[in-house]
Design a protein around this motif. Sequence first.
Motif, PDB file in Angstrom:
ATOM      1  N   ARG A 253       0.816  -1.287   0.381  1.00  0.00           N
ATOM      2  CA  ARG A 253      -0.293   0.089   0.197  1.00  0.00           C
ATOM      3  C   ARG A 253       0.630   1.308  -0.220  1.00  0.00           C
ATOM      4  NH1 ARG A 253      -4.380   2.141  -1.385  1.00  0.00           N
ATOM      5  NH2 ARG A 253      -5.129   3.926  -0.652  1.00  0.00           N
ATOM      6  N   ALA A 254       2.412   0.852   0.558  1.00  0.00           N
ATOM      7  CA  ALA A 254       2.919   2.159   0.651  1.00  0.00           C
ATOM      8  C   ALA A 254       3.248   2.945  -1.070  1.00  0.00           C
ATOM      9  CB  ALA A 254       3.851   1.584   1.364  1.00  0.00           C
ATOM     10  N   LEU A 255       3.688   1.436  -1.229  1.00  0.00           N
ATOM     11  CA  LEU A 255       4.943   1.828  -2.551  1.00  0.00           C
ATOM     12  C   LEU A 255       3.202   2.116  -3.256  1.00  0.00           C
ATOM     13  CD1 LEU A 255       6.317   1.213  -4.688  1.00  0.00           C
ATOM     14  CD2 LEU A 255       6.135  -1.502  -4.191  1.00  0.00           C
ATOM     15  N   ASP A 256       2.632   1.580  -3.333  1.00  0.00           N
ATOM     16  CA  ASP A 256       1.437   2.397  -3.878  1.00  0.00           C
ATOM     17  C   ASP A 256       1.151   3.475  -3.991  1.00  0.00           C
ATOM     18  OD1 ASP A 256       0.940  -0.110  -5.689  1.00  0.00           O
ATOM     19  OD2 ASP A 256      -1.002  -0.723  -4.435  1.00  0.00           O
ATOM     20  N   LEU A 257       1.076   3.978  -2.204  1.00  0.00           N
ATOM     21  CA  LEU A 257       0.608   5.244  -2.576  1.00  0.00           C
ATOM     22  C   LEU A 257       1.698   6.109  -2.962  1.00  0.00           C
ATOM     23  CD1 LEU A 257      -0.504   4.783   1.254  1.00  0.00           C
ATOM     24  CD2 LEU A 257      -2.190   5.954  -1.128  1.00  0.00           C
ATOM     25  N   ALA A 258       2.968   5.687  -3.148  1.00  0.00           N
ATOM     26  CA  ALA A 258       4.529   6.290  -3.462  1.00  0.00           C
ATOM     27  C   ALA A 258       4.546   6.671  -4.309  1.00  0.00           C
ATOM     28  CB  ALA A 258       5.218   5.824  -2.993  1.00  0.00           C
ATOM     29  N   VAL A 259       3.874   5.943  -5.137  1.00  0.00           N
ATOM     30  CA  VAL A 259       3.868   6.107  -6.827  1.00  0.00           C
ATOM     31  C   VAL A 259       2.396   6.617  -7.152  1.00  0.00           C
ATOM     32  CG1 VAL A 259       2.600   4.395  -9.069  1.00  0.00           C
ATOM     33  CG2 VAL A 259       4.426   3.489  -7.796  1.00  0.00           C
ATOM     34  N   ALA A 260       1.662   7.306  -7.312  1.00  0.00           N
ATOM     35  CA  ALA A 260       0.565   8.073  -7.255  1.00  0.00           C
ATOM     36  C   ALA A 260       0.969   9.077  -6.693  1.00  0.00           C
ATOM     37  CB  ALA A 260      -0.922   7.411  -6.114  1.00  0.00           C
ATOM     38  N   ALA A 261       1.986   9.385  -5.598  1.00  0.00           N
ATOM     39  CA  ALA A 261       2.002  10.532  -5.007  1.00  0.00           C
ATOM     40  C   ALA A 261       3.508  11.185  -6.772  1.00  0.00           C
ATOM     41  CB  ALA A 261       2.911  10.900  -4.076  1.00  0.00           C
ATOM     42  N   ALA A 262       4.045  10.486  -6.563  1.00  0.00           N
ATOM     43  CA  ALA A 262       5.124  10.866  -7.954  1.00  0.00           C
ATOM     44  C   ALA A 262       4.311  11.028  -9.121  1.00  0.00           C
ATOM     45  CB  ALA A 262       5.946   9.648  -8.255  1.00  0.00           C
ATOM     46  N   GLU A 263       2.682  10.434  -9.414  1.00  0.00           N
ATOM     47  CA  GLU A 263       2.520  10.814 -10.330  1.00  0.00           C
ATOM     48  C   GLU A 263       1.610  12.326 -10.513  1.00  0.00           C
ATOM     49  OE1 GLU A 263       0.417   7.543 -11.327  1.00  0.00           O
ATOM     50  OE2 GLU A 263       1.814   6.164 -12.391  1.00  0.00           O
ATOM     51  N   GLY A 264       1.624  12.608  -9.369  1.00  0.00           N
ATOM     52  CA  GLY A 264       0.167  13.372  -8.668  1.00  0.00           C
ATOM     53  C   GLY A 264       0.956  14.962  -8.514  1.00  0.00           C
ATOM     54  N   ARG A 265       1.909  14.829  -8.572  1.00  0.00           N
ATOM     55  CA  ARG A 265       2.986  15.881  -7.807  1.00  0.00           C
ATOM     56  C   ARG A 265       4.221  16.453  -9.022  1.00  0.00           C
ATOM     57  NH1 ARG A 265       6.449  15.054  -3.239  1.00  0.00           N
ATOM     58  NH2 ARG A 265       6.860  17.424  -2.653  1.00  0.00           N
ATOM     59  N   ARG A 266       3.706  17.707  -9.130  1.00  0.00           N
ATOM     60  CA  ARG A 266       4.692  17.827 -10.807  1.00  0.00           C
ATOM     61  C   ARG A 266       5.557  19.662 -10.023  1.00  0.00           C
ATOM     62  NH1 ARG A 266       3.222  18.586 -15.697  1.00  0.00           N
ATOM     63  NH2 ARG A 266       1.463  17.199 -15.972  1.00  0.00           N
ATOM     64  N   SER A 267       6.985  19.049 -10.684  1.00  0.00           N
ATOM     65  CA  SER A 267       7.853  20.249 -10.096  1.00  0.00           C
ATOM     66  C   SER A 267       8.593  21.413 -10.333  1.00  0.00           C
ATOM     67  CB  SER A 267       9.339  19.816 -11.055  1.00  0.00           C
ATOM     68  OG  SER A 267      10.176  20.616 -10.589  1.00  0.00           O
ATOM     69  N   LYS A 268       8.530  22.436 -10.086  1.00  0.00           N
ATOM     70  CA  LYS A 268       7.852  24.210 -10.360  1.00  0.00           C
ATOM     71  C   LYS A 268       9.364  24.279 -11.166  1.00  0.00           C
ATOM     72  CE  LYS A 268       4.137  25.430  -7.633  1.00  0.00           C
ATOM     73  NZ  LYS A 268       3.341  26.002  -9.364  1.00  0.00           N
ATOM     74  N   LYS A 269      10.575  23.520 -11.008  1.00  0.00           N
ATOM     75  CA  LYS A 269      11.320  23.480 -11.828  1.00  0.00           C
ATOM     76  C   LYS A 269      11.039  23.368 -13.158  1.00  0.00           C
ATOM     77  CE  LYS A 269      15.236  23.042  -8.389  1.00  0.00           C
ATOM     78  NZ  LYS A 269      16.002  22.314  -7.923  1.00  0.00           N
ATOM     79  N   THR A 270      10.774  22.128 -13.879  1.00  0.00           N
ATOM     80  CA  THR A 270      11.000  21.346 -15.090  1.00  0.00           C
ATOM     81  C   THR A 270       9.080  21.868 -15.566  1.00  0.00           C
ATOM     82  OG1 THR A 270      10.477  19.041 -14.237  1.00  0.00           O
ATOM     83  CG2 THR A 270      12.763  19.967 -13.950  1.00  0.00           C
TER      84      THR A 270
END
Length: 386
Positions: A253-270
């Motif tokens: 579950r933690a891995l799935d939540l991490a994947v979702a967070a990585a896909e849902g957050r955007r970098s201000k730099k790039t």
Amino acid sequence: MTRFDPRDILPDALVERIRHRAPSVDARNVFPEEDLAELREAGYLSVLVPADRGGAGLGLAEACVLQQRLAEAAPATALAVNMHLVWTGVAKMMRDRGLDELRFVQEGAAAGEVFAFGISEAGNDLVLFGSDTVAEPLAGGAYAFTGTKIFTSLAPVWTQLGLHGLDTASPDGPKLVYAFVPRDERVVTRDDWDTLGMRGTQSRTTELHGVVAPADRVVRRVPPGPNPDPIVFGIFSTFELLLASVYTGIARRALDLAVAAAEGRRSKKTGKPLSQDPDIRWHIADMALAYDALPPQLASLAHDVDAQADHGSRWFSLLSGVKHRATGTAKRIVDDAMLVAGGSSYFASNELSRLYRDVLAGAFHPSDPESAHATVAAAWLGPLEQ
């Protein structure tokens, strides 16, 4: 052979209802009564009971998969139910080996009874090999138990408590007595479960004041200390594998939540999703590499228990090892998932915050890290010299 599908017993809709209730159960520090009711209705309490006694007839390998799935939704619910499943697993393992003393456990579970696990005692690092609880022999083969058990999961709802105590009075003693007692006025359940995590298990302290196990609920009398009795192996194997399954579910579950967070957050730099950031990708990959090793280990060892494979003296090191790896790996994965998810995961309302607290409990279950290392060292190096 029909392929096992965990969704047949834990359908998606049920899992999502349990997941939805988990934050409230944790915040209110209560037992998940609704979860238990739905799981009982779904036949979950009897998944390890053979079909000819009213259960689903599954093996330990399938139960481990189910517990992983349940823990992904609500770790505390899964851990609480785990202790009931341990006893039904022991009953199955013993019956598979021609020993039917726990028939009443199988029939009771099929009828909806809830069996709790009363082994742990404060300061008793002998665990299965000793007890501070007094088992007093009575006429006709019954026993009266007096002592204090800790971490009694399912405390508000159990109907039968499986426990052990030490009989020093019988002529053939001392003997460790394994038995089951009902809930009555001689059992006091303290309302003392105010913990950091796994709050829904309600694993309260249980005082036993001469509670009586009838003769037909006294299942084994064994010498204290390490011994090969089937009930010892049955408890150790089912406990370690089902416990490791709960923490493997947390890791997933933690891995799935991490994947979702990585896909849902955007970098201000790039301007790109963080899933395109090389450092984040490395973290996700590292978590996945660690997680991917756990389900196959559990499946292999659980299948070996079901198939009565002979690992000889290696059994205890293999079982304590998989529990140690599962709990330690789950903790590392949750730690990394929080880093990937960022500061929002630090808020109590975030699911990762709850997983972070829940996963910490893994180090306190037998076999703890010290015991696991001692067991494995003895398997490879032999016992310590006296």
